[in-house]
Design a protein around this motif. Structure first.
Motif, short mmCIF file in Angstrom:
data_model
loop_
_atom_site.label_atom_id
_atom_site.label_comp_id
_atom_site.label_asym_id
_atom_site.label_seq_id
_atom_site.Cartn_x
_atom_site.Cartn_y
_atom_site.Cartn_z
N THR A 124 0.85 -1.18 0.00
CA THR A 124 0.00 0.00 0.00
C THR A 124 0.89 1.23 0.00
O THR A 124 2.08 1.17 0.30
CB THR A 124 -0.91 0.01 1.24
N GLU A 125 0.32 2.37 -0.32
CA GLU A 125 1.10 3.61 -0.38
C GLU A 125 1.75 3.94 0.96
O GLU A 125 2.87 4.44 1.01
CB GLU A 125 0.20 4.78 -0.81
N SER A 126 1.10 3.64 2.06
CA SER A 126 1.66 3.96 3.37
C SER A 126 2.85 3.05 3.72
O SER A 126 3.69 3.41 4.53
CB SER A 126 0.59 3.84 4.45
N GLU A 127 2.94 1.88 3.09
CA GLU A 127 4.03 0.95 3.36
C GLU A 127 5.25 1.17 2.47
O GLU A 127 6.33 0.68 2.76
CB GLU A 127 3.55 -0.50 3.16
N ARG A 128 5.08 1.93 1.41
CA ARG A 128 6.17 2.15 0.47
C ARG A 128 7.19 3.14 1.01
O ARG A 128 6.85 4.11 1.67
CB ARG A 128 5.64 2.71 -0.85
N ARG A 129 8.45 2.88 0.71
CA ARG A 129 9.51 3.87 1.00
C ARG A 129 9.51 4.91 -0.11
O ARG A 129 9.11 4.62 -1.23
CB ARG A 129 10.87 3.19 1.04
#
Length: 84
Positions: free
Chosen positions: A6-11
């Motif tokens: 998900t976007e929140s998990e991406r660096r």
């Protein structure tokens, strides 16, 4: 291992690295130039075995290398010039 985040998990994406493509373009163009000279010298033999097209291919490789060098050089100059 998960294939989707998900976007929140991406660096965050890393910053782009500045490179100098001139060295690679010069090396590639020089290789095509050597191939062109070899193809011109052996043109009759290449034609007899069905590879007569290689002379044109090597010439196009040299031409594209020169165009690539010109484009890279123009981009470098534009980057150095101060904005008005």
């Amino acid at each position: 291992m998960r294939l989707w985040l998900t976007e929140s998990e991406r660096r965050p994406d890393p910053a782009p690295v500045r490179t100098d493509a001139r060295k690679a373009l010069v090396a590639g163009t020089a290789a095509w130039l050597v191939a062109l000279v070899a193809a011109v010298v052996t043109r009759d033999w290449l034609a007899s075995i069905g590879f007569g097209w290689f002379v044109a291919t090597a010439a196009i490789g040299v031409a594209l290398g020169v165009v690539g060098l010109a484009v890279v050089q123009l981009r470098r100059r534009r980057r150095r010039e101060p904005a008005d």
